[in-house]
Design a protein around this motif. Structure first.
Motif, PDB file in Angstrom:
ATOM      1  N   ILE A  60      -4.567  16.224   2.735  1.00  0.00           N
ATOM      2  CA  ILE A  60      -5.441  15.349   1.951  1.00  0.00           C
ATOM      3  C   ILE A  60      -4.602  14.319   1.210  1.00  0.00           C
ATOM      4  CG2 ILE A  60      -7.133  15.290   0.084  1.00  0.00           C
ATOM      5  CD1 ILE A  60      -7.869  18.159   0.813  1.00  0.00           C
ATOM      6  N   SER A  61      -4.994  13.066   1.285  1.00  0.00           N
ATOM      7  CA  SER A  61      -4.213  12.006   0.646  1.00  0.00           C
ATOM      8  C   SER A  61      -5.139  10.887   0.192  1.00  0.00           C
ATOM      9  CB  SER A  61      -3.163  11.466   1.610  1.00  0.00           C
ATOM     10  OG  SER A  61      -3.777  10.913   2.757  1.00  0.00           O
ATOM     11  N   GLN A  62      -4.626  10.045  -0.695  1.00  0.00           N
ATOM     12  CA  GLN A  62      -5.366   8.898  -1.209  1.00  0.00           C
ATOM     13  C   GLN A  62      -4.511   7.647  -1.018  1.00  0.00           C
ATOM     14  OE1 GLN A  62      -8.575   8.417  -2.721  1.00  0.00           O
ATOM     15  NE2 GLN A  62      -7.881   6.349  -2.258  1.00  0.00           N
ATOM     16  N   MET A  63      -5.059   6.646  -0.313  1.00  0.00           N
ATOM     17  CA  MET A  63      -4.331   5.391  -0.141  1.00  0.00           C
ATOM     18  C   MET A  63      -4.591   4.490  -1.346  1.00  0.00           C
ATOM     19  SD  MET A  63      -4.389   2.553   2.948  1.00  0.00           S
ATOM     20  CE  MET A  63      -3.298   3.512   4.004  1.00  0.00           C
ATOM     21  N   ILE A  64      -3.530   3.796  -1.783  1.00  0.00           N
ATOM     22  CA  ILE A  64      -3.653   2.881  -2.916  1.00  0.00           C
ATOM     23  C   ILE A  64      -2.976   1.562  -2.573  1.00  0.00           C
ATOM     24  CG2 ILE A  64      -3.768   4.699  -4.675  1.00  0.00           C
ATOM     25  CD1 ILE A  64      -0.811   4.250  -5.226  1.00  0.00           C
ATOM     26  N   TRP A  65      -3.372   0.512  -3.261  1.00  0.00           N
ATOM     27  CA  TRP A  65      -2.693  -0.781  -3.196  1.00  0.00           C
ATOM     28  C   TRP A  65      -2.417  -1.204  -4.624  1.00  0.00           C
ATOM     29  CZ3 TRP A  65      -3.656  -5.540  -5.415  1.00  0.00           C
ATOM     30  CH2 TRP A  65      -2.926  -6.635  -4.921  1.00  0.00           C
ATOM     31  N   GLY A  66      -1.271  -1.847  -4.823  1.00  0.00           N
ATOM     32  CA  GLY A  66      -0.949  -2.310  -6.161  1.00  0.00           C
ATOM     33  C   GLY A  66       0.005  -3.482  -6.104  1.00  0.00           C
ATOM     34  N   GLU A 102       0.850  -1.181   0.000  1.00  0.00           N
ATOM     35  CA  GLU A 102       0.000   0.000   0.000  1.00  0.00           C
ATOM     36  C   GLU A 102       0.894   1.241   0.000  1.00  0.00           C
ATOM     37  OE1 GLU A 102      -2.162  -3.269   2.116  1.00  0.00           O
ATOM     38  OE2 GLU A 102      -0.288  -2.232   2.600  1.00  0.00           O
ATOM     39  N   SER A 103       0.355   2.338  -0.455  1.00  0.00           N
ATOM     40  CA  SER A 103       1.070   3.616  -0.402  1.00  0.00           C
ATOM     41  C   SER A 103       0.051   4.743  -0.279  1.00  0.00           C
ATOM     42  CB  SER A 103       1.928   3.818  -1.655  1.00  0.00           C
ATOM     43  OG  SER A 103       2.677   5.014  -1.559  1.00  0.00           O
ATOM     44  N   THR A 104       0.508   5.861   0.222  1.00  0.00           N
ATOM     45  CA  THR A 104      -0.356   7.031   0.361  1.00  0.00           C
ATOM     46  C   THR A 104       0.155   8.130  -0.560  1.00  0.00           C
ATOM     47  OG1 THR A 104      -0.888   6.495   2.652  1.00  0.00           O
ATOM     48  CG2 THR A 104      -1.248   8.759   1.954  1.00  0.00           C
ATOM     49  N   ASP A 116     -10.575   3.635   0.390  1.00  0.00           N
ATOM     50  CA  ASP A 116     -11.215   4.803   0.984  1.00  0.00           C
ATOM     51  C   ASP A 116     -11.749   4.526   2.393  1.00  0.00           C
ATOM     52  OD1 ASP A 116     -10.857   6.581  -1.219  1.00  0.00           O
ATOM     53  OD2 ASP A 116     -12.431   5.489  -2.288  1.00  0.00           O
ATOM     54  N   GLU A 117     -11.239   3.501   3.028  1.00  0.00           N
ATOM     55  CA  GLU A 117     -11.655   3.179   4.391  1.00  0.00           C
ATOM     56  C   GLU A 117     -10.450   2.707   5.177  1.00  0.00           C
ATOM     57  OE1 GLU A 117     -14.243  -0.307   4.381  1.00  0.00           O
ATOM     58  OE2 GLU A 117     -13.598  -0.691   2.318  1.00  0.00           O
ATOM     59  N   THR A 118     -10.598   2.663   6.491  1.00  0.00           N
ATOM     60  CA  THR A 118      -9.509   2.171   7.327  1.00  0.00           C
ATOM     61  C   THR A 118      -9.249   0.714   7.004  1.00  0.00           C
ATOM     62  OG1 THR A 118     -10.149   3.691   9.097  1.00  0.00           O
ATOM     63  CG2 THR A 118      -8.711   1.843   9.683  1.00  0.00           C
ATOM     64  N   ILE A 119      -7.995   0.409   6.731  1.00  0.00           N
ATOM     65  CA  ILE A 119      -7.684  -0.951   6.307  1.00  0.00           C
ATOM     66  C   ILE A 119      -7.443  -1.846   7.533  1.00  0.00           C
ATOM     67  CG2 ILE A 119      -5.202  -0.485   6.063  1.00  0.00           C
ATOM     68  CD1 ILE A 119      -5.356  -2.350   3.534  1.00  0.00           C
ATOM     69  N   ASN A 120      -8.199  -2.944   7.613  1.00  0.00           N
ATOM     70  CA  ASN A 120      -8.040  -3.944   8.661  1.00  0.00           C
ATOM     71  C   ASN A 120      -7.997  -5.322   8.003  1.00  0.00           C
ATOM     72  OD1 ASN A 120     -10.736  -4.598   8.025  1.00  0.00           O
ATOM     73  ND2 ASN A 120     -11.519  -3.192   9.607  1.00  0.00           N
ATOM     74  N   GLN A 121      -8.050  -6.374   8.814  1.00  0.00           N
ATOM     75  CA  GLN A 121      -7.969  -7.731   8.258  1.00  0.00           C
ATOM     76  C   GLN A 121      -9.048  -7.990   7.216  1.00  0.00           C
ATOM     77  OE1 GLN A 121      -7.588 -10.866  11.293  1.00  0.00           O
ATOM     78  NE2 GLN A 121      -7.231  -9.244  12.795  1.00  0.00           N
ATOM     79  N   ASP A 122     -10.273  -7.637   7.547  1.00  0.00           N
ATOM     80  CA  ASP A 122     -11.396  -7.929   6.651  1.00  0.00           C
ATOM     81  C   ASP A 122     -11.285  -7.142   5.353  1.00  0.00           C
ATOM     82  OD1 ASP A 122     -12.616  -9.707   8.479  1.00  0.00           O
ATOM     83  OD2 ASP A 122     -13.452  -8.010   9.585  1.00  0.00           O
ATOM     84  N   VAL A 123     -10.954  -5.850   5.477  1.00  0.00           N
ATOM     85  CA  VAL A 123     -10.810  -5.014   4.284  1.00  0.00           C
ATOM     86  C   VAL A 123      -9.672  -5.538   3.417  1.00  0.00           C
ATOM     87  CG1 VAL A 123     -10.206  -2.704   3.449  1.00  0.00           C
ATOM     88  CG2 VAL A 123     -11.774  -2.964   5.384  1.00  0.00           C
ATOM     89  N   TYR A 124      -8.556  -5.916   4.062  1.00  0.00           N
ATOM     90  CA  TYR A 124      -7.388  -6.390   3.313  1.00  0.00           C
ATOM     91  C   TYR A 124      -7.684  -7.708   2.602  1.00  0.00           C
ATOM     92  CZ  TYR A 124      -2.551  -7.688   2.270  1.00  0.00           C
ATOM     93  OH  TYR A 124      -1.393  -8.053   1.633  1.00  0.00           O
ATOM     94  N   MET A 125      -8.322  -8.656   3.289  1.00  0.00           N
ATOM     95  CA  MET A 125      -8.636  -9.940   2.658  1.00  0.00           C
ATOM     96  C   MET A 125      -9.632  -9.770   1.518  1.00  0.00           C
ATOM     97  SD  MET A 125      -8.636 -12.856   5.657  1.00  0.00           S
ATOM     98  CE  MET A 125      -9.728 -11.995   6.782  1.00  0.00           C
ATOM     99  N   ALA A 126     -10.585  -8.851   1.680  1.00  0.00           N
ATOM    100  CA  ALA A 126     -11.538  -8.578   0.597  1.00  0.00           C
ATOM    101  C   ALA A 126     -10.814  -7.976  -0.606  1.00  0.00           C
ATOM    102  CB  ALA A 126     -12.634  -7.647   1.095  1.00  0.00           C
TER     103      ALA A 126
END
Length: 354
Positions: free
Chosen positions: A188-194, A150-152, A208-218
């Motif tokens: 102001i920032s935007q988090m991305i994953w790649g 991930e990066s911001t 666009d949400e706080t990343i946790n286990q569930d968000v990451y696995m999804a």
């Protein structure tokens, strides 16, 4: 007239060596030294059989050789000392400018502190262990790793600069005492994953949400597994998935899910040393992406509106730049992996130039 500089020992040696074969004019051209200087030095050398300069008249130095050595030892030990404090500690009755000249005689001056993730002794040992395990990997093996992170992306990417005392060499540049630890700041920032593997660019995902286990696995379910499916359709196999040790990544549920999917789809998960972004080539891809963003769209830091409005523009621009990343960029990153591993081993498991 400006004061003439003395010839260095290297220049003197070069003149003597070339003087056995060439005339002063040719030597001057080869060494970029005036012909008259070459001619004068050769005459003095023949007369005195010595390359040492005779004592010069003029103002005596205000510092002793012992004081100079103490000054240089102090700045190379306490590299972040301000000049005024350095003068006070060393108790040398000279100006700040004289102190700077004495340090420059040994090619020491203030440099920007390199920013790196802070490493503990345990981190360093883990990095060295990882490097030794992968010391003999070929570029082809590294090309089968799916690099992810991930990066911001910040609207305003300005950072504060810290200066340190050191010599101009890589060894001192990456010493722990000369590193400025990275710090998060607001805005102001935007988090991305790649992710990417070899020359195969993976998806860019906006979070666009706080990343946790569930968000990451999804996120992995919807994007990583689809990407792996595309790779398999292209006839590729034997993948190794890389992720860092962020809490959502290292959580037991996440690990069990990855192991299950790995058995199902034929990939393994790389054990990763903590606090080692310099070993992950996707970090350099993020740097490239940000550089392209601010070069291509210099108005990014001045975008008007609130967070929602700014993020819409950021997403559009990042999506465009991401899919224009060429295979040559990815190929250079993979080609760098053997050298990254080598640097960890040479640096005795501490900081590298990446």
């Amino acid at each position: 007239m400006p004061q003439r500089k003395q010839l260095t020992n290297v220049q003197k040696g070069g003149i003597i060596a070339l003087g056995q074969h060439y005339k002063p004019a040719r030597i001057g051209r080869e060494l970029s030294i005036p012909r008259k200087t070459v001619d004068s030095f050769l005459n003095r050398f023949q007369q005195r059989s010595s390359v040492e300069n005779l004592p010069r008249s003029g103002r005596p130095r205000k510092t002793s050789s012992t004081g100079d050595r103490w000054l240089k030892r102090t700045v190379l030990t306490e590299t972040k000392l301000p000049l005024q404090e350095l003068k006070s500690i060393c108790n040398i009755p000279v100006s700040i400018r004289t102190i700077q000249r004495r340090l420059r005689e040994d090619d020491i001056r203030k440099w920007k502190a390199v920013k790196r993730a802070l490493l503990s002794e345990k981190h360093a040992r883990d990095r060295l262990r990882w490097a030794r395990e992968h010391q003999h990997w070929t570029v082809e093996e590294w090309a089968k790793v799916i690099w992810s992170d991930e990066s911001t992306i910040k609207k305003d990417n300005d950072t504060r600069t810290v200066w340190v005392w050191r010599h101009q060499n890589k060894e001192e540049k990456y010493l722990p005492k000369n590193i400025q630890g990275k710090q998060r700041d607001g805005g102001i920032s935007q988090m991305i994953w790649g992710c990417f593997m070899g020359r195969q660019l993976g998806p860019i995902v906006f979070i666009d949400e706080t990343i946790n286990q569930d968000v990451y696995m999804a996120l992995l379910e919807q994007n990583l597994l689809e990407y792996i499916g595309v790779l398999k359709e292209d006839g590729l196999e034997g993948f190794v998935f890389q992720q860092d040790n962020a809490r959502p990544h290292a959580a037991k549920r996440t690990q069990r899910w990855l192991e299950s999917k790995g058995r199902e789809l034929g990939f393994t998960v790389m054990r990763w040393p903590a606090n080692s972004p310099d070993l992950n080539p996707i970090e350099n891809l993020w740097a490239w992406l940000k550089l392209e963003l601010y070069q291509r769209y210099p108005d990014t830091k001045y975008l008007p509106g609130g967070a929602t409005t700014v993020k819409v523009v950021l997403k559009k621009r990042l999506q465009e730049i991401w899919w224009e990343i060429g295979e040559d960029v990815l190929d250079r990153l993979i080609q760098s992996m053997p050298h990254r591993v080598e640097e960890v081993i040479k640096a005795d498991d501490w900081y590298t130039s990446y």
